[in-house]
Design an enzyme around this catalytic site. Structure first.
Site, PDB file in Angstrom:
ATOM      1  CD  GLU A   1      -3.837  -6.311   3.665  1.00 37.26           C
ATOM      2  OE1 GLU A   1      -3.957  -6.872   2.818  1.00 37.26           O
ATOM      3  OE2 GLU A   1      -3.378  -5.419   3.517  1.00 37.26           O
TER       4      GLU A   1
ATOM      5  CD  GLU B   1      -3.083  -1.449   1.957  1.00 39.30           C
ATOM      6  OE1 GLU B   1      -2.460  -1.548   3.333  1.00 39.30           O
ATOM      7  OE2 GLU B   1      -4.145  -1.132   1.930  1.00 39.30           O
TER       8      GLU B   1
END
Ligand code: NAI
Length: 697
Positions: free
Chosen positions: A124, A104
């Protein structure tokens, strides 16, 4: 300025080097350092910023030491936004593994370059959450819905070459990340390249996200995180960027509050704790270069395949030349699969089948083996004969292992002159695919032999669990109890199809009867015959329908019929019409009036039987900790990972309620439903299984 991010200005380029060993996790100091570094670069008039990681990797992800603590500012999404909104050109140079928050950060940068060995991804969902720092808002803008859907909902790692193809990175180049990053940033400055913020790119056109949500939920057998991540992608397509980020945060927080997240986090830590045993502290494993395998049937061939793929030399002993040839065929077949999937090259295939593998019929070929695994027929007499021969030919210090599923490893050890070298190494079928390895420690097994078992498991990429000696060790012992519970429910009125459906809805990969058909019903038949011959407890219930299926030659998928009829293929799940009459005959013979079972009761009883037996297994020390049971069921028995394992599931349900149910069922069948002493003790003390895990850590 923070130590965790080192700042340096080289010409027009401000370099932000992450220095937070071992994996440059995105802890508070790193996040603050990134924000400070960007601000300083802007103040000092740099034209571009390079972000890279010192040591073995770019930011590998969030800092697991901060898990469960209240988050501290600056939060990761804000750090990504701050990086992206800089007027300077920001380049990230990736090496090692850029996962989760790491990727990210890279997506918050304007350009990405990676070394060929770099891997990246948004894993995740594997711990029950979803990207929470813009991953679901930026990735679809960069690479479109389909590709980002795959990356985000699978949580898989993508290699640099594929990442380039997908458009996640702009360039792949060999070299030190700092050097290739600097050169790339300079090139961008020289070319007057534009600042390129992903948040400013157009979002993809929305699709039917409700249908996508349902499909992803179904594919994950009820796992929420990937499906909820779809809603994040939907927000990217339907909302302005800033609102999409807010929605992503809300969805993330929703997932944080789920039992599934707790289950997955438990599984994540249990898997890491499982090999940490006080008895292995400071114990060096023995050498492992060449191994022997006795028996090249289903299991022996799988074990040999796994050993070859992990770089070991293998000598396989079979009963005669024909059987040896057949074993070689099985191993080549397995390796062909690895070749097809690109795991090995044609040259490696050649090397493994022609050089690393030796077939023999004479045990003397094992004289230089460091470890030998026996995988012959499941009969004590045959095993003893094999171990007597091994004792005669193997070099001193060689580890002698049995892959037995149920038999007493102490008895096997006792027929050798070196019981300290004997251990059980229980693989699961197919052995080159299944990740679980039960390491069965017998009374006299030496600690360095146990350590060698774990070292072998590690080499083979297995998840190894220590088990003690008993009938079936951890997994098969618990399995036989919950399978029996299912069989009893059939006698009392449920159908195998109803039971399979209820448990698949709970999240098991396959229900017990579909699994039975896949594994072969002859296995259970042999166990039942053995138990009857040994003398069953008169209080145990018995039945004949499963034996009658086998007597008629129906062993499941391999014979075309078992609980199901496979004429229309395995997926069709067509019930075998011969079965229900056999079941009804049993009920009649035992004077049983069938009653209705709800899905909920089926799951509750099945799980209670599993947990109760597991509590005995832990109470008796067969498993050292509840987490060893959880990992065994997760990796060997298709238990839904998002439920954390049976012990974690039981903790989340509440042990007192479970014990109360067991006691109420015990009124009808006190023998089967006798509460495990450990379960009663924990309830009395107001503690749970996880407390025992903590006591042991
Ligand atoms: P299998 O019947 O497919 O293979 C056994 C092989 O051993 C045959 O190829 C046979 O020719 C060979 N063999 C028998 N006696 C021998 C001897 N004295 N010397 C050399 N070779 C000999 O059996 P499978 O399924 O591979 O099982 C082997 C062992 O693994 C058993 O102890 C079984 O309980 C255990 N096991 C089986 C699992 C399964 O799912 N099939 C799972 C885990 C363990």
């Amino acid at each position: 300025m923070s130590e965790a991010i080192m700042y340096e200005k080289i010409g027009d380029i401000a370099v932000l080097a992450a220095n937070n060993p071992p994996v440059n996790a995105l802890g508070l100091a790193v996040r603050q350092g990134l924000v400070d570094g960007i601000e300083r670069a802007e103040k000092e008039g740099a034209k571009a910023v390079l972000i890279y990681g010192e040591g073995r990797t770019f930011f590998a992800g969030a800092d697991i030491r901060e898990f469960g603590k209240p988050p501290a500012e600056p939060f990761l999404p804000d750090v990504c936004t701050r990086i992206e909104s800089s007027p300077l050109i920001v380049v990230s140079a990736l090496h090692g593994t850029a996962l989760g928050g790491g990727l990210e950060i890279a997506l918050g940068s304007h350009y990405r370059i990676a070394v060929p060995k770099a891997r990246m991804g948004l894993p995740e969902v594997l711990i029950g959450v979803m990207p929470g720092a813009g991953g679901t808002q930026r990735l679809p803008r960069l690479i479109g819905i389909d590709k980002s859907l795959d990356v985000i909902t699978s949580g898989r790692q993508v290699g640099a070459a594929e990442a380039l193809e997908l458009g996640i990175v702009d360039r792949v180049e060999d070299g030190a990340p700092r050097e290739i990053g600097l050169a790339y940033a300079q090139e961008l400055i020289d070319a007057n390249a534009p600042r390129r913020a992903i948040s400013e790119m157009a979002a993809p056109e929305p699709v039917d996200f409700d249908a996508l949500y349902d499909a992803v939920l179904k594919k994950g057998r009820g796992q929420l995180a990937p499906a909820v991540a779809v809603r994040g992608i939907q927000a990217c397509c339907e909302l302005p960027f800033a609102e999409g980020m807010k929605r992503e945060r809300e969805l993330f927080m929703e997932l944080m509050a789920t039992d599934q997240r707790q289950g997955l986090i438990h599984a994540f830590f249990a898997e890491r704790a499982v090999g940490k045993l006080p008895e292995l502290d400071g114990v060096e494993p023995r050498q492992l270069t060449a191994i022997g395998v006795i028996g090249g049937g289903t299991m022996g061939a799988g074990i040999a395949t796994s050993a070859l793929l992990s770089g070991l030399r293998v000598t396989l002993i079979e009963m005669n030349a024909g059987a040896a040839e057949a074993a070689k065929g099985r191993i080549s077949g397995n390796l062909q699969g690895a070749l097809k999937r690109g795991k090995i090259s044609p040259a490696q295939f050649e090397e493994l089948t022609e050089k690393a593998l030796t077939l023999a019929t004479d045990y003397s070929a094992l004289s230089d083996a460091d470890l030998v695994i026996e995988a012959v027929f499941e009969e004590m007499g045959v095993k003893k004969d094999v171990f007597t021969k091994l004792d005669a030919v193997c070099k001193p210090g060689a580890v002698l292992a049995s892959n037995t599923s149920y038999l007493d490893v102490n008895q096997i050890a006792a027929c050798t002159s070196r019981p300290a070298d004997v251990i059980g190494l229980h693989f699961f079928s197919p052995a080159h695919v299944m990740k679980l390895l039960e390491i069965v420690v017998a009374d006299k097994t030496a600690p360095d032999v146990v350590a060698t078992g774990f070292a072998l498991g590690k080499k083979m990429g297995k998840v190894s669990v220590r088990a003690g000696v008993c009938d079936g060790f951890i997994g098969n012992r618990i399995l036989s109890k919950y399978r029996t519970c299912a069989d009893y429910m059939i006698l009392d009125g449920a159908s195998p199809y109803q039971i399979d459906a209820a448990l698949e809805k709970f999240g098991f990969a396959m229900g017990p009867y579909a699994v039975g058909d896949l594994a072969g019903l002859d296995i259970g038949w042999a166990v039942r015959k053995r138990k009857r011959a040994e003398g069953m407890d008169p209080r145990a219930r018995d039945f004949t329908y499963a034996d009658k299926l086998c007597e008629a030659g129906h062993f499941g998928q391999k014979t075309g019929k078992g609980y199901y009829d496979y004429a229309a293929g395995a997926r069709a799940r067509v019930p075998n019409p011969d079965l229900m009459p056999l079941i009804e005959a049993d009920r009649k013979a035992q004077d049983l009036t069938p009653r209705e079972f709800t899905e909920e009761e089926i799951v509750r009883r099945y799980m209670a039987a599993m947990v109760n037996e597991a509590a005995r297994v832990v109470g008796e020390g067969i498993a050292k900790r509840p987490l060893d049971v959880d990992v065994t069921l997760l990796y060997g028995y298709g238990f839904p990972r998002y439920r954390g394992g049976p012990m974690k599931w039981a903790d989340m349900q509440g042990l007192d309620g479970l014990l109360a149910d067991i006691k109420s069922w015990a009124k009808d069948d006190p023998y089967f439903w006798e509460p495990a002493p450990l379960l009663e003790k924990l309830v009395a003390e107001g503690r749970n299984f996880d407390d025992l895990n903590k006591d042991a850590s």
